[in-house]
Scaffold this motif. Structure first.
Motif, PDB file in Angstrom:
ATOM      1  N   SER A   1      11.979  87.066  76.778  1.00  0.00           N
ATOM      2  CA  SER A   1      11.465  86.868  75.432  1.00  0.00           C
ATOM      3  C   SER A   1      11.461  88.182  74.657  1.00  0.00           C
ATOM      4  O   SER A   1      11.260  89.254  75.206  1.00  0.00           O
ATOM      5  N   SER A   2      11.719  88.072  73.361  1.00  0.00           N
ATOM      6  CA  SER A   2      11.715  89.267  72.520  1.00  0.00           C
ATOM      7  C   SER A   2      10.499  89.314  71.612  1.00  0.00           C
ATOM      8  O   SER A   2      10.402  90.159  70.738  1.00  0.00           O
ATOM      9  N   PHE A   3       9.561  88.404  71.813  1.00  0.00           N
ATOM     10  CA  PHE A   3       8.387  88.347  70.942  1.00  0.00           C
ATOM     11  C   PHE A   3       7.240  89.150  71.539  1.00  0.00           C
ATOM     12  O   PHE A   3       7.054  89.185  72.749  1.00  0.00           O
ATOM     13  N   GLN A   4       6.474  89.745  70.649  1.00  0.00           N
ATOM     14  CA  GLN A   4       5.307  90.514  71.043  1.00  0.00           C
ATOM     15  C   GLN A   4       4.067  89.678  70.733  1.00  0.00           C
ATOM     16  O   GLN A   4       3.794  89.410  69.557  1.00  0.00           O
ATOM     17  N   PRO A   5       3.333  89.232  71.739  1.00  0.00           N
ATOM     18  CA  PRO A   5       2.166  88.389  71.443  1.00  0.00           C
ATOM     19  C   PRO A   5       1.066  89.175  70.731  1.00  0.00           C
ATOM     20  O   PRO A   5       0.837  90.343  71.032  1.00  0.00           O
TER      21      PRO A   5
ATOM     22  N   ALA B   1      -3.604  83.262  79.457  1.00  0.00           N
ATOM     23  CA  ALA B   1      -4.806  82.510  79.833  1.00  0.00           C
ATOM     24  C   ALA B   1      -5.173  81.493  78.759  1.00  0.00           C
ATOM     25  O   ALA B   1      -5.534  80.352  79.059  1.00  0.00           O
ATOM     26  N   VAL B   2      -5.044  81.897  77.510  1.00  0.00           N
ATOM     27  CA  VAL B   2      -5.451  81.027  76.408  1.00  0.00           C
ATOM     28  C   VAL B   2      -4.509  79.829  76.291  1.00  0.00           C
ATOM     29  O   VAL B   2      -4.939  78.687  76.101  1.00  0.00           O
ATOM     30  N   ALA B   3      -3.205  80.081  76.429  1.00  0.00           N
ATOM     31  CA  ALA B   3      -2.238  78.984  76.327  1.00  0.00           C
ATOM     32  C   ALA B   3      -2.365  78.037  77.526  1.00  0.00           C
ATOM     33  O   ALA B   3      -2.276  76.814  77.377  1.00  0.00           O
ATOM     34  N   THR B   4      -2.589  78.609  78.700  1.00  0.00           N
ATOM     35  CA  THR B   4      -2.764  77.778  79.894  1.00  0.00           C
ATOM     36  C   THR B   4      -4.012  76.915  79.770  1.00  0.00           C
ATOM     37  O   THR B   4      -4.002  75.722  80.092  1.00  0.00           O
ATOM     38  N   ASP B   5      -5.067  77.523  79.262  1.00  0.00           N
ATOM     39  CA  ASP B   5      -6.311  76.778  79.083  1.00  0.00           C
ATOM     40  C   ASP B   5      -6.136  75.628  78.092  1.00  0.00           C
ATOM     41  O   ASP B   5      -6.602  74.512  78.334  1.00  0.00           O
ATOM     42  N   MET B   6      -5.470  75.916  76.984  1.00  0.00           N
ATOM     43  CA  MET B   6      -5.224  74.857  75.978  1.00  0.00           C
ATOM     44  C   MET B   6      -4.432  73.715  76.615  1.00  0.00           C
ATOM     45  O   MET B   6      -4.735  72.532  76.432  1.00  0.00           O
ATOM     46  N   PHE B   7      -3.411  74.079  77.382  1.00  0.00           N
ATOM     47  CA  PHE B   7      -2.598  73.058  78.065  1.00  0.00           C
ATOM     48  C   PHE B   7      -3.454  72.228  79.010  1.00  0.00           C
ATOM     49  O   PHE B   7      -3.353  70.991  79.046  1.00  0.00           O
TER      50      PHE B   7
ATOM     51  N   ALA C   1       4.570  78.013  70.870  1.00  0.00           N
ATOM     52  CA  ALA C   1       4.049  78.524  69.587  1.00  0.00           C
ATOM     53  C   ALA C   1       2.696  79.192  69.775  1.00  0.00           C
ATOM     54  O   ALA C   1       2.415  80.247  69.193  1.00  0.00           O
ATOM     55  N   PHE C   2       1.865  78.593  70.626  1.00  0.00           N
ATOM     56  CA  PHE C   2       0.496  79.067  70.804  1.00  0.00           C
ATOM     57  C   PHE C   2       0.453  80.463  71.417  1.00  0.00           C
ATOM     58  O   PHE C   2      -0.455  81.244  71.127  1.00  0.00           O
ATOM     59  N   THR C   3       1.421  80.784  72.254  1.00  0.00           N
ATOM     60  CA  THR C   3       1.429  82.114  72.888  1.00  0.00           C
ATOM     61  C   THR C   3       1.560  83.243  71.867  1.00  0.00           C
ATOM     62  O   THR C   3       1.223  84.386  72.178  1.00  0.00           O
ATOM     63  N   LEU C   4       2.075  82.913  70.672  1.00  0.00           N
ATOM     64  CA  LEU C   4       2.283  83.955  69.657  1.00  0.00           C
ATOM     65  C   LEU C   4       1.208  83.955  68.569  1.00  0.00           C
ATOM     66  O   LEU C   4       1.260  84.764  67.644  1.00  0.00           O
ATOM     67  N   MET C   5       0.230  83.073  68.688  1.00  0.00           N
ATOM     68  CA  MET C   5      -0.812  83.005  67.659  1.00  0.00           C
ATOM     69  C   MET C   5      -1.946  83.966  68.007  1.00  0.00           C
ATOM     70  O   MET C   5      -2.167  84.291  69.170  1.00  0.00           O
ATOM     71  N   PRO C   6      -2.667  84.432  66.980  1.00  0.00           N
ATOM     72  CA  PRO C   6      -3.779  85.355  67.240  1.00  0.00           C
ATOM     73  C   PRO C   6      -4.926  84.645  67.972  1.00  0.00           C
ATOM     74  O   PRO C   6      -4.984  83.417  68.003  1.00  0.00           O
TER      75      PRO C   6
END
Lengths: 147, 147, 147, 147
Positions: free
Chosen positions: C2-6, C13-19, C74-79
């Protein structure tokens, strides 16, 4: 490099001819920049005649370029004697269509006897920088027996 | 009759002005035929300049009309001082765009503070008969604070 | 890679929890196989409980996997402190969803403060062969201030 | 009242049978509430098993109901001996899918020999109030000679 094998050995001439019979493409100033089996790039220069309220190219015009790129890409893989029509497409607008020139790049994802699925991107070229401004996914249909 | 209450009492003037600043609409010969809160009809005459290979109006041009109808319909319900952009749309092509004149009718299904969802239909008028040639569903976005 | 900076160092943890708070994912037997900033792969085993009339996985279930893959990517890149919702997606069904296992791979194409655009593919694994069975393009929205 | 004339006099039995052979519909608790030529309403009760992170019904499950409503509506107008598959659909999510019960209402807009275009809406019923929570437009394909 394309991995598709065209069914029609004349695919290049036939796809180019289909493109050139589209008066809308001439009016919009869109031309074929690159053509391979299942892949095409179209080129368009900026014109103030086709802008929206902020001076960017109108989303419908961007869509016309994307749709045509998908159509030509799909058409290169169809057998001789077909006509083609668009069944549906979705366009997502990602950035203002602001640039001196635009490229519409489409490729076939899944060719089929009746339906062909394509993906395409519209890129704005501005001061040497290329930006993805819109994407399309679309379904094209082969109409057979139109020799 | 529209059931929406516009937030901007000047909605008619503001939406008309936004439409008229779109050079693409003049070039394509598209004008506003009817404008209500959350509803709009645009009109276009056939022109051979915007046709595809069989002489029908190009799907991208039909999409430009549909997109603009959605945009104007959505804009009538936005507060003063907004700008508007299209997020996405899908067009389904249902019949050849063959006619002397075309109507693009859009209405807001769900207005929102940020996003507005619209539906639209493109109708061909041919020898007095009206045919639905394409539909659009689209998402429009209000950009606030652009006084 | 990935080339994105979270924006959120706790993105994983946050994305896993949401899932994991999505009961539908447990019911459908979908789990996270890989998670990077802006990219995710979900995995699902075939179950006869979620089939259509020919014994293939139902298009709606494939769509549930694709939509969730887009949402997590998408969620991995949100604040931090955001919630997320899906605005829209289009699914194109390219082949029967016939397989022992399925992979849903999504990546962010264009992250944004409010809207994020993603692409995803659903792959069937059958006798060691992987087939693209469906694609999705979708728009996700960040809802801020939901600490 | 529907204005379509079914080609198959047994359309009701055949469409119901196709629906009932879909294990996914039983698992999701979706049933046929109303069936006319080119029109259908499906019904689903809320179940916590199919929820997303906020306890609302997952967008993929809503899509499964919408897709099936479109499929059954399209199938009622197809000739005897066909099978049906979904080519594509777009879902727009308009409100949280929060309710005790849900209705999925689809109708055929344009039937065709090969392709049929449908529109559908998903409605949540909550404390006696009905809310449109999602819309779908979709293309269905008839596969002939599958007696």
């Amino acid at each position: 490099m394309s991995s598709f094998q065209p069914k029609n050995p004349d695919y290049r001439a036939v796809a180019t001819d289909m493109f050139e019979r589209q008066r809308a493409m001439q009016t919009l100033g869109i031309s074929i920049a690159r053509l391979e089996p299942g892949e095409v790039e179209l080129a368009m220069s900026y014109s103030p005649d086709f802008t929206q309220q902020n001076g960017f190219v109108h989303a419908g015009i961007i869509t016309a370029g994307l749709d045509n790129a998908c159509g030509v890409a799909a058409f290169t893989l169809m057998p001789a004697g077909c006509d083609i029509l668009t069944v549906e497409f979705k366009t997502n607008l990602l950035a203002p269509a602001k640039g001196e020139r635009f490229a519409f790049r489409a490729h076939v994802v899944k060719p089929g006897r009746t339906l062909t699925f394509c993906e395409a991107g519209a890129y704005a070229l501005n001061d040497g920088v290329e930006t993805l401004v819109a994407t399309m996914t679309g379904t094209l249909m082969a109409l057979q027996g139109r020799e």
